[in-house]
Motif scaffolding. Structure first.
Motif, PDB file in Angstrom:
ATOM      1  N   ILE A  52       0.842  -1.214   0.000  1.00  0.00           N
ATOM      2  CA  ILE A  52       0.000   0.000   0.000  1.00  0.00           C
ATOM      3  C   ILE A  52       0.875   1.261   0.000  1.00  0.00           C
ATOM      4  O   ILE A  52       1.798   1.396   0.810  1.00  0.00           O
ATOM      5  CB  ILE A  52      -0.903   0.010   1.256  1.00  0.00           C
ATOM      6  CG1 ILE A  52      -1.956  -1.098   1.177  1.00  0.00           C
ATOM      7  CG2 ILE A  52      -1.529   1.378   1.466  1.00  0.00           C
ATOM      8  CD1 ILE A  52      -3.215  -0.733   0.471  1.00  0.00           C
ATOM      9  N   SER A  53       0.558   2.156  -0.937  1.00  0.00           N
ATOM     10  CA  SER A  53       1.205   3.473  -0.948  1.00  0.00           C
ATOM     11  C   SER A  53       0.133   4.539  -1.023  1.00  0.00           C
ATOM     12  O   SER A  53      -0.920   4.330  -1.609  1.00  0.00           O
ATOM     13  CB  SER A  53       2.130   3.627  -2.165  1.00  0.00           C
ATOM     14  OG  SER A  53       3.200   2.739  -2.060  1.00  0.00           O
ATOM     15  N   LYS A  54       0.448   5.689  -0.434  1.00  0.00           N
ATOM     16  CA  LYS A  54      -0.506   6.794  -0.472  1.00  0.00           C
ATOM     17  C   LYS A  54       0.247   8.111  -0.334  1.00  0.00           C
ATOM     18  O   LYS A  54       1.093   8.253   0.538  1.00  0.00           O
ATOM     19  CB  LYS A  54      -1.502   6.645   0.703  1.00  0.00           C
ATOM     20  CG  LYS A  54      -2.475   7.777   0.834  1.00  0.00           C
ATOM     21  CD  LYS A  54      -3.618   7.625  -0.128  1.00  0.00           C
ATOM     22  CE  LYS A  54      -4.480   8.860  -0.203  1.00  0.00           C
ATOM     23  NZ  LYS A  54      -5.481   8.745  -1.272  1.00  0.00           N
ATOM     24  N   SER A  55      -0.049   9.049  -1.238  1.00  0.00           N
ATOM     25  CA  SER A  55       0.588  10.370  -1.144  1.00  0.00           C
ATOM     26  C   SER A  55      -0.461  11.461  -1.090  1.00  0.00           C
ATOM     27  O   SER A  55      -1.529  11.337  -1.661  1.00  0.00           O
ATOM     28  CB  SER A  55       1.465  10.626  -2.370  1.00  0.00           C
ATOM     29  OG  SER A  55       2.418   9.619  -2.497  1.00  0.00           O
ATOM     30  N   TYR A  56      -0.125  12.528  -0.358  1.00  0.00           N
ATOM     31  CA  TYR A  56      -0.919  13.759  -0.429  1.00  0.00           C
ATOM     32  C   TYR A  56      -0.027  14.792  -1.083  1.00  0.00           C
ATOM     33  O   TYR A  56       1.114  14.947  -0.665  1.00  0.00           O
ATOM     34  CB  TYR A  56      -1.290  14.272   0.961  1.00  0.00           C
ATOM     35  CG  TYR A  56      -2.048  13.286   1.803  1.00  0.00           C
ATOM     36  CD1 TYR A  56      -3.382  13.004   1.537  1.00  0.00           C
ATOM     37  CD2 TYR A  56      -1.434  12.649   2.864  1.00  0.00           C
ATOM     38  CE1 TYR A  56      -4.084  12.117   2.322  1.00  0.00           C
ATOM     39  CE2 TYR A  56      -2.138  11.750   3.658  1.00  0.00           C
ATOM     40  CZ  TYR A  56      -3.453  11.491   3.382  1.00  0.00           C
ATOM     41  OH  TYR A  56      -4.147  10.611   4.160  1.00  0.00           O
ATOM     42  N   THR A 114      -2.593   7.162  10.881  1.00  0.00           N
ATOM     43  CA  THR A 114      -3.996   7.492  10.632  1.00  0.00           C
ATOM     44  C   THR A 114      -4.369   7.247   9.165  1.00  0.00           C
ATOM     45  O   THR A 114      -5.454   6.744   8.866  1.00  0.00           O
ATOM     46  CB  THR A 114      -4.268   8.951  11.037  1.00  0.00           C
ATOM     47  OG1 THR A 114      -3.987   9.077  12.422  1.00  0.00           O
ATOM     48  CG2 THR A 114      -5.710   9.336  10.795  1.00  0.00           C
ATOM     49  N   THR A 115      -3.452   7.572   8.261  1.00  0.00           N
ATOM     50  CA  THR A 115      -3.713   7.318   6.840  1.00  0.00           C
ATOM     51  C   THR A 115      -3.964   5.838   6.597  1.00  0.00           C
ATOM     52  O   THR A 115      -4.913   5.462   5.900  1.00  0.00           O
ATOM     53  CB  THR A 115      -2.513   7.801   5.990  1.00  0.00           C
ATOM     54  OG1 THR A 115      -2.280   9.167   6.274  1.00  0.00           O
ATOM     55  CG2 THR A 115      -2.789   7.623   4.510  1.00  0.00           C
ATOM     56  N   LEU A 116      -3.121   4.999   7.193  1.00  0.00           N
ATOM     57  CA  LEU A 116      -3.304   3.566   7.013  1.00  0.00           C
ATOM     58  C   LEU A 116      -4.656   3.114   7.586  1.00  0.00           C
ATOM     59  O   LEU A 116      -5.380   2.341   6.952  1.00  0.00           O
ATOM     60  CB  LEU A 116      -2.149   2.806   7.687  1.00  0.00           C
ATOM     61  CG  LEU A 116      -2.178   1.289   7.513  1.00  0.00           C
ATOM     62  CD1 LEU A 116      -2.124   0.924   6.025  1.00  0.00           C
ATOM     63  CD2 LEU A 116      -1.028   0.623   8.251  1.00  0.00           C
ATOM     64  N   THR A 144     -11.858   1.984   4.781  1.00  0.00           N
ATOM     65  CA  THR A 144     -12.472   2.385   3.497  1.00  0.00           C
ATOM     66  C   THR A 144     -12.758   3.880   3.389  1.00  0.00           C
ATOM     67  O   THR A 144     -13.523   4.308   2.538  1.00  0.00           O
ATOM     68  CB  THR A 144     -13.800   1.631   3.207  1.00  0.00           C
ATOM     69  OG1 THR A 144     -14.839   2.180   4.022  1.00  0.00           O
ATOM     70  CG2 THR A 144     -13.679   0.147   3.448  1.00  0.00           C
ATOM     71  N   LEU A 145     -12.116   4.693   4.217  1.00  0.00           N
ATOM     72  CA  LEU A 145     -12.344   6.132   4.119  1.00  0.00           C
ATOM     73  C   LEU A 145     -11.453   6.786   3.079  1.00  0.00           C
ATOM     74  O   LEU A 145     -11.731   7.880   2.615  1.00  0.00           O
ATOM     75  CB  LEU A 145     -12.106   6.798   5.479  1.00  0.00           C
ATOM     76  CG  LEU A 145     -13.179   6.516   6.522  1.00  0.00           C
ATOM     77  CD1 LEU A 145     -12.739   6.984   7.887  1.00  0.00           C
ATOM     78  CD2 LEU A 145     -14.480   7.202   6.133  1.00  0.00           C
ATOM     79  N   LEU A 146     -10.362   6.120   2.725  1.00  0.00           N
ATOM     80  CA  LEU A 146      -9.465   6.643   1.701  1.00  0.00           C
ATOM     81  C   LEU A 146      -9.144   5.528   0.719  1.00  0.00           C
ATOM     82  O   LEU A 146      -9.113   4.356   1.089  1.00  0.00           O
ATOM     83  CB  LEU A 146      -8.150   7.129   2.318  1.00  0.00           C
ATOM     84  CG  LEU A 146      -8.137   8.400   3.161  1.00  0.00           C
ATOM     85  CD1 LEU A 146      -6.728   8.647   3.692  1.00  0.00           C
ATOM     86  CD2 LEU A 146      -8.604   9.598   2.358  1.00  0.00           C
ATOM     87  N   PHE A 147      -8.878   5.918  -0.523  1.00  0.00           N
ATOM     88  CA  PHE A 147      -8.371   4.955  -1.505  1.00  0.00           C
ATOM     89  C   PHE A 147      -6.859   4.918  -1.400  1.00  0.00           C
ATOM     90  O   PHE A 147      -6.231   5.966  -1.300  1.00  0.00           O
ATOM     91  CB  PHE A 147      -8.699   5.405  -2.922  1.00  0.00           C
ATOM     92  CG  PHE A 147     -10.129   5.223  -3.301  1.00  0.00           C
ATOM     93  CD1 PHE A 147     -10.723   3.974  -3.244  1.00  0.00           C
ATOM     94  CD2 PHE A 147     -10.881   6.299  -3.759  1.00  0.00           C
ATOM     95  CE1 PHE A 147     -12.043   3.802  -3.623  1.00  0.00           C
ATOM     96  CE2 PHE A 147     -12.203   6.134  -4.134  1.00  0.00           C
ATOM     97  CZ  PHE A 147     -12.782   4.877  -4.065  1.00  0.00           C
ATOM     98  N   PRO A 148      -6.262   3.728  -1.484  1.00  0.00           N
ATOM     99  CA  PRO A 148      -4.804   3.706  -1.614  1.00  0.00           C
ATOM    100  C   PRO A 148      -4.420   4.135  -3.037  1.00  0.00           C
ATOM    101  O   PRO A 148      -5.192   3.942  -3.967  1.00  0.00           O
ATOM    102  CB  PRO A 148      -4.448   2.242  -1.371  1.00  0.00           C
ATOM    103  CG  PRO A 148      -5.683   1.472  -1.687  1.00  0.00           C
ATOM    104  CD  PRO A 148      -6.856   2.395  -1.458  1.00  0.00           C
ATOM    105  N   ASP A 149      -3.228   4.755  -3.186  1.00  0.00           N
ATOM    106  CA  ASP A 149      -2.748   5.053  -4.545  1.00  0.00           C
ATOM    107  C   ASP A 149      -2.335   3.766  -5.233  1.00  0.00           C
ATOM    108  O   ASP A 149      -2.532   3.587  -6.417  1.00  0.00           O
ATOM    109  CB  ASP A 149      -1.533   5.996  -4.488  1.00  0.00           C
ATOM    110  CG  ASP A 149      -1.920   7.366  -3.961  1.00  0.00           C
ATOM    111  OD1 ASP A 149      -3.123   7.674  -3.962  1.00  0.00           O
ATOM    112  OD2 ASP A 149      -1.017   8.106  -3.546  1.00  0.00           O
TER     113      ASP A 149
END
Lengths: 368, 300, 240
Positions: B8-12, B42-44, B50-55
């Motif tokens: 899992i990766s996620k960027s803002y 918190t992002t994870l 299911t509140l955020l999509f992973p990139d």
């Protein structure tokens, strides 16, 4: 369904426990109506005027008597020389001077035409304008009576009859405007604030991570405010009928239906605002700046649309409040039915559908 | 049926909040995600709830995909966000009732699951949630997150800002919940709480530093650690920093944790050096590494 | 005059409720004093009296040599304050923040400039000196706000729950700064309910229900309560 009812119950708890908001919610419409009805008025009462009568005949005497008898004017002074006109104004003793020409009565009979000069103190242009209108109204009234007895009408004066609000009561003009503002504010601002509050508190996260569907959250948020707005609308109409003796010429049922439509338009706007603001403060700012100001300035509530520059006239068309005010005035003052306001209703309906569609599209089931 | 996270990766904007995170939480495990503020915890949690999509990457919770099966996940997980997220103007009972209703259940139906926790706040059930103390708020929030009998429980920094007594009670409650078959993923910035978990993942700057049992983590600390103290803490730190063989120097309460870069380190040598620096009351003794030592060694 | 804070029988009542119940303690110059207690134990009320913004119901206290009742304004000039909730303005740059806080403590423009340069250099913030504070990592902000709290060389600096949530390495760098300040003679008064923070203090007091129930060095308290950590000390004390 049980979930949904539980949600609505919770919303009502919020509303009734927040004493301050509740007070604003119900105090504001009453305060505004009373304020506009009593204090902020462009009606005139007992305005001091002076009269310069060069003619001193029966006709002028009758007219003067009529003016003196009206509650709008009180004759402060009878002057005899043209030169005095300037001095009474300078001393600030009177707001207007009526100058009857020489042989006024005779001219009227002989030439079917007589001249009266209405000189007003235009440092306050609104009042000056109103005084002129009132004097004109009295003169026309007199003329009408005069013509009644004569078979061949001598009519020559221009006709500017004031219709629908013959007494020129400003409260009649304000009620539709105030009602529009209140419904807009309560519906749009309160809904957007209540949704953003959940975002701020973090409870929105929990609601999202629950089986409650987004549209249920939104409808649940909206229903209490529909209810409150309807109460507000009823309060405003009652106040105007019973305190200001404002006649509602048209159907109350139609008035109710149109109000509900406008309430839904405003709620849809409120939801839309909440989708683009993250905090209660932003929601409030957007509601005030984005909704209140246009309603006050561009809806025809205070400034007539027809006298605005063309660009603003075009812009005014996209303001829902403009159409609602037209509808309200038509129903309350003209007493017309659906056949005359279907176009405005349709426009409002279209806008509502558009806003709802947009906010449903913008409403996020996630946090980004 | 626990949690499975892969790549899992996620960027803002320009911040990489999570970089290629992978780990599994076994069913019925009490798993800790340990890291400071801004580490990506918190992002994870938001991705998993299911509140955020992973990139990039995929994850499943209780067997459901976090993107495709989000509706199923929302029925099956309990989530306690970092901030106190209950209605302050509703009473304790109204809050609990509300959450029971929106999950389509009642307090009675699942009372035995929350009983242990709820009895402690039940005497205050008519009090508005905003007027509760920190510890009681936290118990109410946990009760609300449990009311629908979730299979997996997500607790994002539940003990932040809570006093030590309430913290201890809270962890005891988690242990009991685990015995009832619930999988628990809990995050915390307090390193000392790691020891209370079955397994932990140490996380910083969006990267996992290590995943293991707390015991194994401290056991794998690469060097012997020494507690050093003297009469003057500030001078001691300065002197140790000037010492040519130092590997790491971290104040730890009344001591400094010191590791040496050599394999044949002799504490006596250090003692002599420190004495030469005009320090007195010097004590040097070997000690055991803590999770925090490991964390700092890995994050260095 | 080695004692910079002297408190005797300090009491604050709100109606019938005794928030602070006759507390007595001294803090020495250059000492790091931990003022511990759970939320609601009366810490905040006590601090407010010490920094001269709340009048005690009874008892007396001097801070930096000034009486809290008669000279609160002199106290304010001689103390620094840093809180976790508010420290710096996020929408001002590093330099602007330093200049602003220097200004409100009445430092001359020249002095502010010197201080500002020295401080930025010491913290290694040269590259971000013109950036908004809001864009800095939490740990940097904390170190900066500590330095700003010391900008007018106060005799005492009050730290209100200073290091919650930062990473362990930054946290230690922060404590090194505290040690340094204390070593230079500044008294550091730390309030916290994070017990591991207490381990770093020279001496701590633990407040329970408005009273100071224990006060000593962390080492002696641990011996006294036969506990491994300050956390355990606190648990034993709170559970009675």
């Amino acid at each position: 369904m049980k979930r949904f009812i539980g949600f609505i119950k919770k919303e009502f708890y919020h509303i009734f426990r927040d004493r301050r908001s509740l007070f604003i919610l119900f105090g504001m419409p009453i305060a505004q109506i009373l304020l506009f009805g009593f204090a902020i008025t462009n009606e005139i009462n007992n305005v001091d005027i002076a009269i310069l009568d060069h003619s001193k005949d029966n006709t002028t005497e009758e007219i003067i008597n009529k003016i003196a008898a009206s509650k709008y004017f009180s004759i402060k002074q009878m002057i005899t020389r043209e030169a005095d006109i300037a001095s009474v104004f300078q001393k600030g003793q009177v707001k207007a001077v009526l100058n009857f020409e020489k042989d006024f009565g005779r001219n009227l009979v002989k030439d079917h035409k007589a001249t009266i000069q209405i000189i007003t103190d235009a440092t306050d242009p609104n009042t000056a304008n109103t005084i002129t209108n009132y004097v004109n109204a009295i003169l026309q009234q007199y003329q009408k009576e005069l013509n009644k007895d004569i078979t061949i009408a001598y009519q020559i004066m221009p006709q500017t009859r004031m219709v629908y609000n013959p007494e020129l009561k400003s409260v009649y003009m304000f009620v539709p405007g105030v009602m529009t503002i209140i419904l807009m504010l309560v519906s749009a601002m309160m809904t957007s604030i209540s949704i953003t509050r959940e975002k701020e508190l973090g409870t929105m996260e929990i609601l999202l991570v629950s089986p409650l569907k987004p549209f249920q959250v939104i409808i649940g948020k909206v229903i209490p405010y529909i209810f409150l707005s309807i109460i507000n609308a009823v309060v405003i109409v009652m106040l105007s009928i019973f305190i200001f003796n404002m006649p509602v010429q048209g159907s109350l049922f139609l008035l109710g239906l149109e109000s509900v439509l406008f309430i839904i338009t405003s709620l849809a706007l409120g939801i839309l605002i909440s989708t683009i603001s993250a905090t209660q403060q932003t929601a409030m700012m957007i509601s005030l700046m984005g909704l209140m100001l246009p309603v006050i300035l561009l809806s025809g509530f205070i400034f007539p649309i027809s006298s605005m520059p063309m660009l603003l006239q075009i812009i005014s068309n996209i303001i829902p409040a403009k159409w609602f005010i037209i509808i309200l005035k038509a129903i309350m003052l003209k007493g017309v039915g659906m056949q005359f306001i279907w176009k405005e209703t349709l426009i409002l309906l279209g806008m509502t559908v558009f806003f709802i569609a947009l906010s449903v599209k913008k409403y996020k089931i996630r946090l980004e | 049926m626990g949690i499975s996270i892969s790549n899992i990766s996620k960027s803002y904007k320009n911040v990489k909040a999570l970089q290629n995170i992978s780990f599994d939480v076994k069913p019925n495990e009490l798993f800790g995600l340990i890291g400071p503020d801004g580490a990506g915890k918190t992002t994870l949690f938001r991705i998993l709830t299911t509140l955020l999509f992973p990139d990039q990457g995929t994850a499943t919770v209780a067997g459901f995909d976090v993107v495709g099966d989000y509706k199923e996940i929302r029925k099956n997980v309990g989530y306690m966000p970092g901030r106190f997220s209950l209605y302050q103007d509703l009473t304790v009972e109204e809050n609990l009732n509300f959450f029971a209703t929106i999950f389509g259940t009642t307090i009675d139906e699942n009372y035995d699951l929350i009983k242990d926790i709820y009895v402690q706040i039940e005497p205050f059930k008519d009090r508005r949630a905003g007027k509760l103390s920190g510890g009681m708020k936290q118990k109410l929030a946990l009760s609300c997150a449990l009311i629908h009998k979730p299979k997996v429980l997500f607790l994002d920094e539940p003990t932040t800002g809570v006093d030590p007594v309430s913290r201890k009670e809270f962890w005891e409650m988690l242990k009991r919940l685990q015995q009832k078959g619930i999988t628990i993923l809990v995050s915390t910035p307090y390193m000392d709480e790691a020891a209370l978990c079955d397994r932990v993942a140490l996380i910083q700057d969006g990267k996992i530093l290590q995943i293991d049992t707390p015991k194994a983590i401290v056991k794998h600390y690469p060097k012997p650690i020494y507690n050093v103290r003297s009469n003057n803490m500030y001078q001691l730190i300065r002197s140790l920093k000037d010492y040519e063989f130092n590997h790491s120097i971290y104040p730890f309460g009344e001591f400094v944790h010191y590791t040496d870069s050599r394999t044949d380190f002799n504490p006596k040598e250090l003692q002599k050096y420190l004495e030469a620096q005009n320090l007195s009351d010097i004590e040097i003794e070997q000690t055991e590494a803590t999770i925090e030592d490991t964390f700092m060694e890995l994050a260095k | 005059m080695n004692k910079v804070i002297q408190v005797e029988g300090l009491t604050k009542m709100f109606g019938d409720f005794t928030a602070v119940d006759a507390i007595t303690f001294d803090v020495k110059k250059g000492e790091i004093f931990g003022f511990l207690g759970a939320n609601g134990a009366g810490k905040t009320t006590a601090i407010k009296m010490l920094i001269g913004i709340s009048n005690p119901t009874s008892g007396n206290a001097t801070v930096a040599g000034f009486d809290v009742l008669t000279n609160p304004n002199d106290i304010k000039k001689n103390i620094g304050y840093m809180s976790q909730r508010f420290a710096l303005y996020d929408d001002l740059t590093v330099k602007e923040n330093i200049t602003f806080f220097g200004g409100i403590y009445g430092l001359s423009r020249k002095r502010i400039k010197e201080k500002s340069e020295a401080l930025i250099k010491e913290l290694g913030l040269e590259k971000v000196a013109s950036q908004l504070v809001g864009s800095l990592p939490l740990g940097w902000k904390q170190k900066l706000s500590f330095s700003v709290a010391l900008i007018h060389d106060p005799k005492i600096v009050f730290l209100d729950e200073p290091t919650g949530g930062v990473d362990p390495i930054t946290r230690r760098q922060f404590w090194e700064m505290i040690y340094k300040a204390a070593n230079q003679g500044t008294t550091v008064f730390v309030t916290t309910h994070y017990m591991d923070e207490a381990e770093y203090c020279d001496r701590v007091s633990i407040m329970v229900n408005g009273k100071i129930e224990a006060m000593d060095t962390p080492k002696k308290l641990k011996e006294q309560f036969q506990a491994d950590s300050m956390n355990d000390v606190f648990l034993k004390l709170a559970r009675g």
